[in-house]
Scaffold this motif. Structure first.
Motif, PDB file in Angstrom:
ATOM      1  N   ALA A 228      28.251   4.220  16.424  1.00  0.00           N
ATOM      2  CA  ALA A 228      28.776   3.131  17.256  1.00  0.00           C
ATOM      3  C   ALA A 228      27.688   2.102  17.552  1.00  0.00           C
ATOM      4  N   LEU A 229      26.492   2.576  17.872  1.00  0.00           N
ATOM      5  CA  LEU A 229      25.388   1.675  18.200  1.00  0.00           C
ATOM      6  C   LEU A 229      25.008   0.810  16.998  1.00  0.00           C
ATOM      7  N   ARG A 230      25.087   1.391  15.811  1.00  0.00           N
ATOM      8  CA  ARG A 230      24.754   0.625  14.597  1.00  0.00           C
ATOM      9  C   ARG A 230      25.628  -0.626  14.510  1.00  0.00           C
ATOM     10  N   MET A 231      26.910  -0.471  14.801  1.00  0.00           N
ATOM     11  CA  MET A 231      27.812  -1.613  14.739  1.00  0.00           C
ATOM     12  C   MET A 231      27.579  -2.582  15.900  1.00  0.00           C
ATOM     13  N   GLU A 232      27.214  -2.040  17.050  1.00  0.00           N
ATOM     14  CA  GLU A 232      26.947  -2.888  18.206  1.00  0.00           C
ATOM     15  C   GLU A 232      25.720  -3.768  17.995  1.00  0.00           C
ATOM     16  N   LEU A 233      24.736  -3.265  17.250  1.00  0.00           N
ATOM     17  CA  LEU A 233      23.474  -3.985  17.063  1.00  0.00           C
ATOM     18  C   LEU A 233      23.423  -4.773  15.763  1.00  0.00           C
ATOM     19  N   ALA A 234      24.524  -4.791  15.022  1.00  0.00           N
ATOM     20  CA  ALA A 234      24.532  -5.472  13.730  1.00  0.00           C
ATOM     21  C   ALA A 234      24.216  -6.957  13.866  1.00  0.00           C
ATOM     22  N   ALA A 235      24.649  -7.569  14.954  1.00  0.00           N
ATOM     23  CA  ALA A 235      24.409  -9.006  15.141  1.00  0.00           C
ATOM     24  C   ALA A 235      22.925  -9.336  15.234  1.00  0.00           C
ATOM     25  N   TRP A 236      22.123  -8.358  15.661  1.00  0.00           N
ATOM     26  CA  TRP A 236      20.665  -8.570  15.757  1.00  0.00           C
ATOM     27  C   TRP A 236      19.935  -7.991  14.549  1.00  0.00           C
ATOM     28  N   ASP A 237      20.694  -7.471  13.600  1.00  0.00           N
ATOM     29  CA  ASP A 237      20.105  -6.887  12.386  1.00  0.00           C
ATOM     30  C   ASP A 237      19.117  -5.779  12.731  1.00  0.00           C
ATOM     31  N   ILE A 238      19.527  -4.917  13.677  1.00  0.00           N
ATOM     32  CA  ILE A 238      18.713  -3.757  14.054  1.00  0.00           C
ATOM     33  C   ILE A 238      19.366  -2.512  13.456  1.00  0.00           C
ATOM     34  N   PRO A 239      18.810  -1.960  12.394  1.00  0.00           N
ATOM     35  CA  PRO A 239      19.404  -0.761  11.795  1.00  0.00           C
ATOM     36  C   PRO A 239      19.298   0.444  12.726  1.00  0.00           C
ATOM     37  N   VAL A 240      20.299   1.306  12.666  1.00  0.00           N
ATOM     38  CA  VAL A 240      20.268   2.589  13.370  1.00  0.00           C
ATOM     39  C   VAL A 240      20.427   3.673  12.311  1.00  0.00           C
ATOM     40  N   VAL A 241      19.393   4.487  12.181  1.00  0.00           N
ATOM     41  CA  VAL A 241      19.295   5.442  11.081  1.00  0.00           C
ATOM     42  C   VAL A 241      19.349   6.865  11.628  1.00  0.00           C
ATOM     43  N   LEU A 242      20.053   7.727  10.917  1.00  0.00           N
ATOM     44  CA  LEU A 242      20.072   9.155  11.244  1.00  0.00           C
ATOM     45  C   LEU A 242      19.300   9.924  10.174  1.00  0.00           C
ATOM     46  N   ILE A 243      18.441  10.833  10.626  1.00  0.00           N
ATOM     47  CA  ILE A 243      17.716  11.745   9.727  1.00  0.00           C
ATOM     48  C   ILE A 243      18.256  13.150   9.972  1.00  0.00           C
ATOM     49  N   GLU A 244      18.648  13.843   8.907  1.00  0.00           N
ATOM     50  CA  GLU A 244      19.191  15.197   9.052  1.00  0.00           C
ATOM     51  C   GLU A 244      18.253  16.214   8.396  1.00  0.00           C
ATOM     52  N   PRO A 245      17.356  16.803   9.184  1.00  0.00           N
ATOM     53  CA  PRO A 245      16.509  17.882   8.638  1.00  0.00           C
ATOM     54  C   PRO A 245      17.270  19.207   8.656  1.00  0.00           C
ATOM     55  N   GLY A 246      16.757  20.156   7.904  1.00  0.00           N
ATOM     56  CA  GLY A 246      17.246  21.524   7.991  1.00  0.00           C
ATOM     57  C   GLY A 246      16.270  22.362   8.799  1.00  0.00           C
ATOM     58  N   SER A 247      16.167  23.637   8.472  1.00  0.00           N
ATOM     59  CA  SER A 247      15.243  24.528   9.174  1.00  0.00           C
ATOM     60  C   SER A 247      13.810  24.168   8.802  1.00  0.00           C
ATOM     61  N   THR A 248      12.997  23.904   9.818  1.00  0.00           N
ATOM     62  CA  THR A 248      11.622  23.474   9.595  1.00  0.00           C
ATOM     63  C   THR A 248      10.659  24.424  10.299  1.00  0.00           C
ATOM     64  N   ALA A 249       9.543  24.679   9.690  1.00  0.00           N
ATOM     65  CA  ALA A 249       8.569  25.630  10.223  1.00  0.00           C
ATOM     66  C   ALA A 249       7.796  25.017  11.390  1.00  0.00           C
ATOM     67  N   THR A 250       8.400  25.053  12.571  1.00  0.00           N
ATOM     68  CA  THR A 250       7.736  24.593  13.790  1.00  0.00           C
ATOM     69  C   THR A 250       8.008  25.592  14.901  1.00  0.00           C
ATOM     70  N   ALA A 251       7.334  25.382  16.030  1.00  0.00           N
ATOM     71  CA  ALA A 251       7.470  26.317  17.163  1.00  0.00           C
ATOM     72  C   ALA A 251       8.806  26.198  17.864  1.00  0.00           C
ATOM     73  N   ILE A 252       9.622  25.194  17.534  1.00  0.00           N
ATOM     74  CA  ILE A 252      10.871  24.994  18.244  1.00  0.00           C
ATOM     75  C   ILE A 252      11.804  26.200  18.112  1.00  0.00           C
TER      76      ILE A 252
END
Length: 297
Positions: free
Chosen positions: A158-182
């Motif tokens: 939704a935000l991507r479309m709201e900010l289109a007039a200012w040409d501000i991209p909204v990007v999603l990154i989808e990681p999988g299982s990553t070797a961190t303490a989380i």
């Protein structure tokens, strides 16, 4: 175009790796951390900023600090990386833990984006939100994580479309299982919640949790490198894609999400060792659940 970037959750595993890599490319990195972050001290091009994403006042103060520092330069990107994992049977997830999951993973990126958007407009920047493969394809005993990331994905669209007039991209990154303490932190919190839950209800899931633990123990978590590489691509692309799926098990979950629901659910249950696991025989001693103290503050 600005060469300054804000990264939240900068003291975590992926956060640290992002800070190091992006600063190494010559960007000025504002590393958002909740407390002391000695691991970031002395890194060239890195400036730490006290920032609790669940506290809108803390976020606003951080935006003012960064704005004063940058003056008229603005930001190239806000990378909403801060996140937590709350896991376990949804029936016995304590209310405080469920709230913590959404406060960090969903509300936090919104608070940060709201506060830093003026700097993104000035810098011709973009929003990069770290989601999860489970946002598209939930799995058992990770319902809170999946829900929080699915909500983040919806708001990002939704935000991507709201900010289109200012040409501000909204990007999603989808990681999988990553070797961190989380994951270790999530397991510790889940064990604490299970210990405080109604014993009868907790016993209902004993075989399920044992099967999942056995199955996941065999799984190897990927390094942070593919995530860093993907985020860097999204940061530097002239026209970034809407969604980047990090190579690894995130892509597998993405493929599974396209299958018919019955087949998809059988495959996931089988992979987690849940096929054939019988319902627990215990019954709750009462209808209430114990709760853990809210650890989101």
């Amino acid at each position: 175009m600005s060469q300054a970037v804000l990264i939240t959750g900068a003291s975590g595993g992926i956060g640290q790796a992002l800070v190091k890599a992006i600063a190494g490319k010559g960007y000025t990195v504002y590393a958002g951390v909740r407390g002391e972050a000695e691991v970031l001290a002395g890194m060239p091009g890195v400036r730490t900023v006290t920032l609790d994403v669940t506290d809108s006042d803390s976020v606003a103060a951080a935006a003012e600090q960064v704005g004063r520092d940058l003056r008229d330069q603005g930001l190239r990107a806000v990378i909403n990386n801060a996140g937590v994992i709350v896991q376990g049977p949804l029936e016995i997830v304590p209310p405080a833990e469920l709230r913590r999951q959404f406060e960090v993973n969903t509300y936090g990126p919104v608070f940060v984006t709201q506060a830093f958007l003026p700097l993104l407009r000035t810098g011709g920047g973009r929003v990069i939100n770290i989601s999860a493969a489970t946002a598209r394809q939930p799995v058992p005993f990770l319902a809170p994580l999946a829900g929080s990331k699915a909500a983040l994905a919806s708001m990002s669209t939704a935000l991507r479309m709201e900010l289109a007039a200012w040409d501000i991209p909204v990007v999603l990154i989808e990681p999988g299982s990553t070797a961190t303490a989380i994951f270790d932190k999530a397991a510790t919190a889940a064990e604490a919640a299970l210990a405080l839950a109604d014993p009868g209800r907790a016993a209902l899931y004993a075989e399920h949790l044992a099967a999942v633990a056995k199955a996941t123990a065999r799984r190897r978590h990927a390094s942070t490198e593919p995530v860093v590489r993907t985020v860097t691509t999204a940061l530097e692309a002239r026209k970034p894609k809407r969604v980047y799926v990090v190579p690894g098990d995130a892509r597998l979950l993405g493929l599974l999400s396209r299958l018919p629901a019955p087949l998809r659910e059988r495959l996931i249950s089988g992979t987690l060792g849940l096929t054939g696991v019988q319902a627990g025989k215990s019954t709750p001693s009462n209808g209430s659940l114990s709760t853990t103290r809210d650890r989101s503050r």
